[in-house]
Motif scaffolding. Sequence first.
Motif, short mmCIF file in Angstrom:
data_model
loop_
_atom_site.label_atom_id
_atom_site.label_comp_id
_atom_site.label_asym_id
_atom_site.label_seq_id
_atom_site.Cartn_x
_atom_site.Cartn_y
_atom_site.Cartn_z
N ASN A 112 0.83 -1.21 0.00
CA ASN A 112 0.00 0.00 0.00
C ASN A 112 0.86 1.25 0.00
N ASP A 113 0.25 2.36 -0.38
CA ASP A 113 0.88 3.69 -0.28
C ASP A 113 2.16 3.82 -1.08
N VAL A 114 2.25 3.16 -2.23
CA VAL A 114 3.42 3.34 -3.09
C VAL A 114 3.18 4.56 -3.96
N ARG A 115 4.17 5.45 -4.01
CA ARG A 115 4.03 6.69 -4.79
C ARG A 115 5.24 6.88 -5.68
N LEU B 1 21.64 12.40 -10.47
CA LEU B 1 20.32 12.26 -9.85
C LEU B 1 19.63 13.62 -9.79
N ARG B 2 20.41 14.65 -9.46
CA ARG B 2 19.84 15.99 -9.27
C ARG B 2 19.50 16.65 -10.61
N ASP B 3 20.39 16.49 -11.60
CA ASP B 3 20.27 17.29 -12.83
C ASP B 3 19.43 16.63 -13.92
N GLN B 4 19.22 15.31 -13.83
CA GLN B 4 18.43 14.63 -14.86
C GLN B 4 16.97 14.57 -14.41
N ARG B 5 16.15 13.93 -15.24
CA ARG B 5 14.75 13.71 -14.87
C ARG B 5 14.71 12.43 -14.04
N THR B 6 14.67 12.59 -12.73
CA THR B 6 14.75 11.43 -11.84
C THR B 6 13.43 11.26 -11.10
N SER B 7 12.92 10.03 -11.12
CA SER B 7 11.70 9.70 -10.37
C SER B 7 12.03 8.63 -9.34
N VAL B 8 11.36 8.72 -8.21
CA VAL B 8 11.63 7.81 -7.11
C VAL B 8 10.32 7.13 -6.70
N LEU B 9 10.40 5.82 -6.55
CA LEU B 9 9.24 5.05 -6.12
C LEU B 9 9.37 4.83 -4.61
N THR B 10 8.43 5.38 -3.86
CA THR B 10 8.54 5.31 -2.40
C THR B 10 7.34 4.60 -1.79
N ALA B 11 7.58 3.99 -0.64
CA ALA B 11 6.52 3.51 0.24
C ALA B 11 6.90 4.04 1.62
N PRO B 12 5.98 4.01 2.58
CA PRO B 12 6.33 4.56 3.89
C PRO B 12 7.64 3.97 4.42
N ASN B 13 8.59 4.84 4.71
CA ASN B 13 9.89 4.48 5.30
C ASN B 13 10.80 3.66 4.39
N VAL B 14 10.53 3.60 3.09
CA VAL B 14 11.43 2.86 2.21
C VAL B 14 11.43 3.47 0.81
#
Length: 159
Positions: free
Chosen positions: A2-5, A53-66
């Motif tokens: 759950n809660d993956v963004r 990571l900062r200068d390109q188009r970077t997306s991060v897949l997150t879940a609570p605390n991970v």
Amino acid sequence: MNDVRLVPYLPAWEGACLELCQRSILEASGGAYTPAQRKAWAALDLDDWATRLRDQRTSVLTAPNVVLGLASWRELFATEAWLDMLYVHPDHQRRGWGQRLLEAVELDVHTSHALALLTQASEHLQPLLLSRGYDVVESKVVELRGEHLPCAVMRKVLS
Ligand SMILES: CC(C)(COP(=O)(O)OP(=O)(O)OC[C@H]1O[C@@H](n2cnc3c(N)ncnc32)[C@H](O)[C@@H]1OP(=O)(O)O)[C@@H](O)C(=O)NCCC(=O)NCCS
């Protein structure tokens, strides 16, 4: 889970993201690459990787605390884009997160009007790319800190 963004990268996540990249290289399942090859690959130039990571188009897949995974790309020429990074946390691989990140990059690249996406794919990444319609442009072996790692330049025309 759950809660993956899927969210744009924030510099505050630099440490977690770099650690994820290193651990995914060292601990990814499957027989590709020896421990010595993985160690050489994982000895990243951390400043360079943080800049990308900062200068390109970077997306991060997150879940609570991970942080589950990340993907980073940049424009290559007017009509092409380069997938620079695709890494999934070793504890969360083979659960579809890599595919989800890749689909998001492809949509983003297509929306930016590039016609094709290229990358230099590790042997870990090649099965996923082949299953999503990428072609091998060139098989190669890169030398990294004294180790020789097979990989492939792969390309997909986006429609
Ligand atoms: C490559 C990587 C990003 C894939 O992420 P993932 O979340 O494990 O991949 P997914 O679960 O989305 O895989 C989707 C499909 O791709 C294929 N696939 C992915 N990894 C595979 C592997 N190691 N061997 C065979 N097929 C694989 C399978 O068809 C899989 O579907 P299935 O699990 O239902 O069989 C991940 O293994 C990783 O981070 N590896 C180490 C770092 C790396 O090599 N990154 C690429 C740098 S160029």
